[in-house]
Write a protein that holds these residues in place. Structure first.
Motif, PDB file in Angstrom:
ATOM      1  N   GLN A 121     -11.182   4.043  -5.845  1.00  0.00           N
ATOM      2  CA  GLN A 121     -10.838   3.536  -7.177  1.00  0.00           C
ATOM      3  C   GLN A 121     -10.797   4.653  -8.219  1.00  0.00           C
ATOM      4  O   GLN A 121     -11.718   5.452  -8.318  1.00  0.00           O
ATOM      5  CB  GLN A 121     -11.879   2.490  -7.599  1.00  0.00           C
ATOM      6  CG  GLN A 121     -11.921   1.277  -6.711  1.00  0.00           C
ATOM      7  CD  GLN A 121     -13.088   0.357  -7.004  1.00  0.00           C
ATOM      8  OE1 GLN A 121     -13.778   0.524  -8.010  1.00  0.00           O
ATOM      9  NE2 GLN A 121     -13.317  -0.619  -6.145  1.00  0.00           N
TER      10      GLN A 121
ATOM     11  N   GLN B 159       0.838   4.063  -1.432  1.00  0.00           N
ATOM     12  CA  GLN B 159      -0.045   4.864  -2.277  1.00  0.00           C
ATOM     13  C   GLN B 159      -0.043   6.321  -1.853  1.00  0.00           C
ATOM     14  O   GLN B 159       0.298   6.665  -0.719  1.00  0.00           O
ATOM     15  CB  GLN B 159      -1.472   4.300  -2.191  1.00  0.00           C
ATOM     16  CG  GLN B 159      -1.618   2.902  -2.753  1.00  0.00           C
ATOM     17  CD  GLN B 159      -2.926   2.257  -2.359  1.00  0.00           C
ATOM     18  OE1 GLN B 159      -2.984   1.560  -1.342  1.00  0.00           O
ATOM     19  NE2 GLN B 159      -3.974   2.474  -3.152  1.00  0.00           N
TER      20      GLN B 159
ATOM     21  N   GLU C  76      -4.979  -5.578  -6.003  1.00  0.00           N
ATOM     22  CA  GLU C  76      -5.923  -4.562  -5.534  1.00  0.00           C
ATOM     23  C   GLU C  76      -6.858  -5.223  -4.515  1.00  0.00           C
ATOM     24  O   GLU C  76      -7.419  -6.284  -4.778  1.00  0.00           O
ATOM     25  CB  GLU C  76      -6.710  -3.991  -6.707  1.00  0.00           C
ATOM     26  CG  GLU C  76      -5.827  -3.228  -7.677  1.00  0.00           C
ATOM     27  CD  GLU C  76      -6.541  -2.858  -8.964  1.00  0.00           C
ATOM     28  OE1 GLU C  76      -7.656  -3.390  -9.209  1.00  0.00           O
ATOM     29  OE2 GLU C  76      -5.985  -2.060  -9.736  1.00  0.00           O
TER      30      GLU C  76
ATOM     31  N   CYS D 165      -8.059   6.228  -0.930  1.00  0.00           N
ATOM     32  CA  CYS D 165      -7.753   5.211  -1.946  1.00  0.00           C
ATOM     33  C   CYS D 165      -9.002   4.761  -2.699  1.00  0.00           C
ATOM     34  O   CYS D 165      -9.240   3.570  -2.899  1.00  0.00           O
ATOM     35  CB  CYS D 165      -7.035   4.008  -1.323  1.00  0.00           C
ATOM     36  SG  CYS D 165      -5.450   4.430  -0.563  1.00  0.00           S
TER      37      CYS D 165
ATOM     38  N   LYS E  24      -2.388  -2.600  -3.150  1.00  0.00           N
ATOM     39  CA  LYS E  24      -2.979  -1.286  -2.929  1.00  0.00           C
ATOM     40  C   LYS E  24      -4.446  -1.414  -2.537  1.00  0.00           C
ATOM     41  O   LYS E  24      -5.159  -2.299  -3.009  1.00  0.00           O
ATOM     42  CB  LYS E  24      -2.829  -0.393  -4.163  1.00  0.00           C
ATOM     43  CG  LYS E  24      -3.455  -0.888  -5.446  1.00  0.00           C
ATOM     44  CD  LYS E  24      -3.196   0.136  -6.560  1.00  0.00           C
ATOM     45  CE  LYS E  24      -3.822  -0.269  -7.880  1.00  0.00           C
ATOM     46  NZ  LYS E  24      -3.594   0.742  -8.913  1.00  0.00           N
ATOM     47  N   ASP E  25      -4.859  -0.538  -1.628  1.00  0.00           N
ATOM     48  CA  ASP E  25      -6.274  -0.387  -1.351  1.00  0.00           C
ATOM     49  C   ASP E  25      -6.948   0.158  -2.607  1.00  0.00           C
ATOM     50  O   ASP E  25      -6.394   1.038  -3.291  1.00  0.00           O
ATOM     51  CB  ASP E  25      -6.491   0.604  -0.196  1.00  0.00           C
ATOM     52  CG  ASP E  25      -6.441  -0.060   1.171  1.00  0.00           C
ATOM     53  OD1 ASP E  25      -6.248  -1.287   1.239  1.00  0.00           O
ATOM     54  OD2 ASP E  25      -6.609   0.655   2.172  1.00  0.00           O
ATOM     55  N   TRP E  26      -8.133  -0.354  -2.884  1.00  0.00           N
ATOM     56  CA  TRP E  26      -8.834   0.037  -4.114  1.00  0.00           C
ATOM     57  C   TRP E  26     -10.333   0.048  -3.796  1.00  0.00           C
ATOM     58  O   TRP E  26     -11.097  -0.810  -4.197  1.00  0.00           O
ATOM     59  CB  TRP E  26      -8.482  -0.949  -5.224  1.00  0.00           C
ATOM     60  CG  TRP E  26      -8.850  -0.560  -6.619  1.00  0.00           C
ATOM     61  CD1 TRP E  26      -9.770  -1.164  -7.422  1.00  0.00           C
ATOM     62  CD2 TRP E  26      -8.275   0.492  -7.409  1.00  0.00           C
ATOM     63  NE1 TRP E  26      -9.809  -0.547  -8.654  1.00  0.00           N
ATOM     64  CE2 TRP E  26      -8.896   0.464  -8.676  1.00  0.00           C
ATOM     65  CE3 TRP E  26      -7.296   1.454  -7.168  1.00  0.00           C
ATOM     66  CZ2 TRP E  26      -8.582   1.370  -9.699  1.00  0.00           C
ATOM     67  CZ3 TRP E  26      -6.981   2.349  -8.183  1.00  0.00           C
ATOM     68  CH2 TRP E  26      -7.614   2.300  -9.426  1.00  0.00           C
ATOM     69  N   HIS E  27     -10.708   1.058  -3.009  1.00  0.00           N
ATOM     70  CA  HIS E  27     -12.039   1.071  -2.411  1.00  0.00           C
ATOM     71  C   HIS E  27     -13.094   1.722  -3.293  1.00  0.00           C
ATOM     72  O   HIS E  27     -12.818   2.732  -3.968  1.00  0.00           O
ATOM     73  CB  HIS E  27     -12.003   1.853  -1.090  1.00  0.00           C
ATOM     74  CG  HIS E  27     -11.166   1.229  -0.034  1.00  0.00           C
ATOM     75  ND1 HIS E  27     -11.241  -0.108   0.302  1.00  0.00           N
ATOM     76  CD2 HIS E  27     -10.233   1.772   0.799  1.00  0.00           C
ATOM     77  CE1 HIS E  27     -10.394  -0.354   1.293  1.00  0.00           C
ATOM     78  NE2 HIS E  27      -9.769   0.757   1.603  1.00  0.00           N
TER      79      HIS E  27
ATOM     80  N   ASP F 145       0.780  -1.244   0.000  1.00  0.00           N
ATOM     81  CA  ASP F 145       0.000   0.000   0.000  1.00  0.00           C
ATOM     82  C   ASP F 145       0.812   1.296   0.000  1.00  0.00           C
ATOM     83  O   ASP F 145       0.445   2.272   0.687  1.00  0.00           O
ATOM     84  CB  ASP F 145      -0.959   0.017   1.193  1.00  0.00           C
ATOM     85  CG  ASP F 145      -2.002  -1.079   1.121  1.00  0.00           C
ATOM     86  OD1 ASP F 145      -1.971  -1.877   0.173  1.00  0.00           O
ATOM     87  OD2 ASP F 145      -2.849  -1.141   2.023  1.00  0.00           O
TER      88      ASP F 145
ATOM     89  N   ALA G  85      -5.358   6.885  -4.865  1.00  0.00           N
ATOM     90  CA  ALA G  85      -5.234   5.428  -4.902  1.00  0.00           C
ATOM     91  C   ALA G  85      -4.036   4.955  -5.708  1.00  0.00           C
ATOM     92  O   ALA G  85      -3.697   3.767  -5.676  1.00  0.00           O
ATOM     93  CB  ALA G  85      -6.510   4.814  -5.469  1.00  0.00           C
ATOM     94  N   GLU G  86      -3.389   5.869  -6.420  1.00  0.00           N
ATOM     95  CA  GLU G  86      -2.251   5.468  -7.245  1.00  0.00           C
ATOM     96  C   GLU G  86      -1.038   5.156  -6.377  1.00  0.00           C
ATOM     97  O   GLU G  86      -0.804   5.784  -5.346  1.00  0.00           O
ATOM     98  CB  GLU G  86      -1.889   6.591  -8.220  1.00  0.00           C
ATOM     99  CG  GLU G  86      -2.955   6.864  -9.262  1.00  0.00           C
ATOM    100  CD  GLU G  86      -2.628   8.080 -10.115  1.00  0.00           C
ATOM    101  OE1 GLU G  86      -1.520   8.657  -9.935  1.00  0.00           O
ATOM    102  OE2 GLU G  86      -3.468   8.465 -10.940  1.00  0.00           O
TER     103      GLU G  86
ATOM    104  N   THR H   6     -11.990  -4.052  -2.298  1.00  0.00           N
ATOM    105  CA  THR H   6     -12.907  -3.565  -3.325  1.00  0.00           C
ATOM    106  C   THR H   6     -14.362  -3.941  -3.058  1.00  0.00           C
ATOM    107  O   THR H   6     -15.251  -3.493  -3.773  1.00  0.00           O
ATOM    108  CB  THR H   6     -12.499  -4.100  -4.710  1.00  0.00           C
ATOM    109  OG1 THR H   6     -12.614  -5.523  -4.723  1.00  0.00           O
ATOM    110  CG2 THR H   6     -11.067  -3.714  -5.042  1.00  0.00           C
TER     111      THR H   6
END
Length: 234
Positions: free
Chosen positions: A102, A13, A123, A100, A51-54, A11, A107-108, A126
């Motif tokens: 999406q 990010q 990811e 983070c 990575k978090d990708w919420h 993470d 989030a990058e 989600t």
């Protein structure tokens, strides 16, 4: 049998690392030189970045809950295990600032990361119904690869490649690094965390986190340890 090693960078990010990140972890950027040095090392057979990708409506976001019990970092809810259709199972969940999401810049992954050395991006988080700190499963231990919780069965990927040893760094040491390390150990990997390669949301918790990691079967290493230094000479 000689070790077959993987590196998991957790993470790193923008929202966790930039001074104005939505959930900036104190001094997270200080870990970047060590992390890039590890990414550049030939000692690892496989390198993973998570990575978090919420989604915007994620259950962990304080703004998605009614007042007055929706203060970021302060409020908690009882989260239900809806994913496994076991709503009677609950877990105390800390509420966070929106982070983070999406497709957003936050989030990058950091542009300074040596991403050309990364073999797989995972990811996670989600599924809006449940928190997912670990890159292996959600907070209840559910693995929903390809179904909304996480994009890859990470344990399966590592086992397929004959990985025996897993090294973890990144943020946050007391949350996503912590649970990723514990799950890696549970999955049967010899697991290590390099403590200078992590930073915590709550820095004062690291001694207790470190103790918990060791009890969970992981080893906490210093970057000065001979085992770590060998990673840079392989």
């Amino acid at each position: 049998m000689s070790a077959v090693s993987a590196l998991i960078v957790v993470d790193m990010q923008n929202d966790f690392c930039l001074p104005k990140g939505a959930l900036a972890v104190e001094n997270a950027m200080e870990t970047l030189p060590l992390i890039n040095k590890l990414l550049d090392s030939d000692a690892f057979n496989y390198k993973v970045a998570t990575k978090d990708w919420h989604p915007q409506n994620h259950i962990s976001f304080a703004s998605n809950h009614p007042e007055p019990h929706n203060k970021p970092l302060e409020s908690f809810i009882d989260m239900k295990n809806i994913v496994a259709n076991k709503p009677h199972e609950t877990m105390r969940q800390r509420l966070w600032p929106v982070h983070c999401v999406q497709g957003t810049r936050g989030a990058e992954l950091l542009s300074e990361l040596h991403m050309d050395k990364v073999d797989l991006i995972v990811e996670k988080g989600t599924d809006e119904r449940v928190e997912m700190y670990s890159a292996f499963s959600d907070s209840f231990g559910n693995l929903t690869a390809g179904e909304g919780g996480v994009t890859h069965d990470l344990a399966g990927r590592l086992h397929e490649r004959g990985i025996t040893d897993v090294y973890c760094v990144g943020v946050a040491g007391d949350y996503c690094v912590n649970y990723t390390v514990l799950d890696a150990a549970k999955a049967g990997f010899k697991t290590f965390v390099i403590e200078q390669g992590q930073r915590c949301v709550d820095p004062g918790t690291w001694p207790d986190v470190k103790n918990g990691l060791q009890k969970g079967g992981a080893q906490v290493l210093s970057e000065d340890d001979e085992q770590v230094q060998r990673l840079f000479t392989s």
